[in-house]
Enzyme design. Sequence first.
Site, PDB file in Angstrom:
ATOM      1  CB  CYS A  65      -0.766  -0.007   1.247  1.00  0.00           C
ATOM      2  SG  CYS A  65      -2.028  -1.338   1.283  1.00  0.00           S
ATOM      3  CB  THR A  66       4.062   2.163   1.908  1.00  0.00           C
ATOM      4  OG1 THR A  66       3.469   1.898   3.077  1.00  0.00           O
ATOM      5  CG2 THR A  66       4.969   3.464   2.122  1.00  0.00           C
TER       6      THR A  66
END
Length: 237
Positions: free
Chosen positions: A45-46
């Site tokens: 996600c990052t």
Amino acid sequence: MVVLGDPVPEFSADSTKGRIDSFKQFCEGKWTMLFSHPSDFTPVCTSELGAAAKLQGEFAKRGVQLAALSCNDLASHQQWVRDIEGSMSEGQKIDYPIIADPDRSIAKKWGMLDPDEKDTSGKAFAARCVFIIGPDATLKLSLLYPSSTGRNFDELLRVIDSLLLASKYPIATPANWHQGEEVMIAPSVSDEEAKKLFPDFRTIQVKSGKAYIRKTMLPEDGGAQQQQGGVQECGAR
């Protein structure tokens, strides 16, 4: 679950760019890409939010505003943003809102939850969903990825280019198409209409003898339908 052509489900929520009192109003009159994430402080996600930050200019050129969603609260999002900007965005600030959905009510309403991925308390995570929403606040495209697979943001730009062209011309884009390549004339367009709209179109000869594959180049200005000034940040209220 929201399907193509549906009005987008309404919600209000906090975000890193202020309160969104009405998501439908946030979308109206603009193209919007909403993309969801399983959880804050997770590696894939990052990387995705960093990739989106680096491509903000490309989305803006196309008149597309971005909004992310993750199933955590606003304080968590604000702390997470510092990690993303410090490690994955090559110095680009995240100018789009990250929507807080700690109770997963938005994810549930939109059909984002992944039954195979759950937290330690047994609650389902949001999958990696992508919803592209038209200026009429209806769903134009959706993609669904499992939590193990990060999204290809170049592909998301490609499909947006296709959607924008199809909203302007009666065409479709073939497999592996990219901006500037030939497109296909929609079957609903007669040859007579095609000659008026696309004077230089060509028909591909096939074994069946049916003249159903018609290709054409579009005018140079027929690219992504730019809507400069159409990207609007939600204000804090």
